[in-house]
Design an enzyme around this catalytic site. Sequence first.
Site, PDB file in Angstrom:
ATOM      1  CB  CYS A  16      -0.921   0.019   1.219  1.00  0.00           C
ATOM      2  SG  CYS A  16      -0.031   0.166   2.792  1.00  0.00           S
ATOM      3  CD  GLU A  63      -5.685  -5.188   4.146  1.00  0.00           C
ATOM      4  OE1 GLU A  63      -5.574  -4.102   4.740  1.00  0.00           O
ATOM      5  OE2 GLU A  63      -4.696  -5.835   3.749  1.00  0.00           O
ATOM      6  NE  ARG A 122      -4.088  -1.287   9.849  1.00  0.00           N
ATOM      7  CZ  ARG A 122      -2.822  -1.235  10.146  1.00  0.00           C
ATOM      8  NH1 ARG A 122      -2.448  -1.258  11.396  1.00  0.00           N
ATOM      9  NH2 ARG A 122      -1.923  -1.178   9.209  1.00  0.00           N
ATOM     10  NE  ARG A 140      -5.262  -1.508   6.402  1.00  0.00           N
ATOM     11  CZ  ARG A 140      -4.801  -0.401   6.959  1.00  0.00           C
ATOM     12  NH1 ARG A 140      -5.503   0.710   6.897  1.00  0.00           N
ATOM     13  NH2 ARG A 140      -3.653  -0.380   7.577  1.00  0.00           N
TER      14      ARG A 140
END
Length: 182
Positions: A78, A121, A165, A167
């Site tokens: 990412c 993801e 978090r 995602r």
Amino acid sequence: MSKLRVLSLFSGIGAFEEALKNIGKDFELVNYCEFDPTVAKAYSLIHNVDMSLNLGDVTKVNAKEIEDFDLLTYGFPCQDISALGNQQGFFDEEGNLTRSGLFFEAMRLVKEKNPKYLIAENVRALVSKKMADNFNEMLSELDKLGYNSYYQVLNSKDYGIPHSRNRVFIVSIRKDVDTQEF
């Protein structure tokens, strides 16, 4: 019903595999693919699998040398998408693939192996306005390879994890097996 056969790319310590265990899904790991030898060792210890199952560098994986599988999991890098990274997307200013561009290596294996299901993801920024072209290119590539894709941003705190978090999860189902009920 037979075991779900899984190939894990960009495996890290195996979060997807742990999730499959947590929901009680019977699966067989065909291979995992982790570039960092220390992380690969941790993966093997955590999941009680031999390190010989690690394919290493995804760019060097020969699809003809791996067994068929039903599910590909991939949390591609990412760094070039994240709001905390340089946000170049899949390609740098000279048109070269970035680390996040390793997404296309996953697609190379998908094209060659044609699994039924894919689960990706990545950071929430992938679906941001700034990354819209990259995300649309990703969805287009999946569509061209014969997959319907469904995505949603999920926050870990909503699933019993004491950490917030966000995602994006992308579930892609091969069109010939997709019932459109996902």
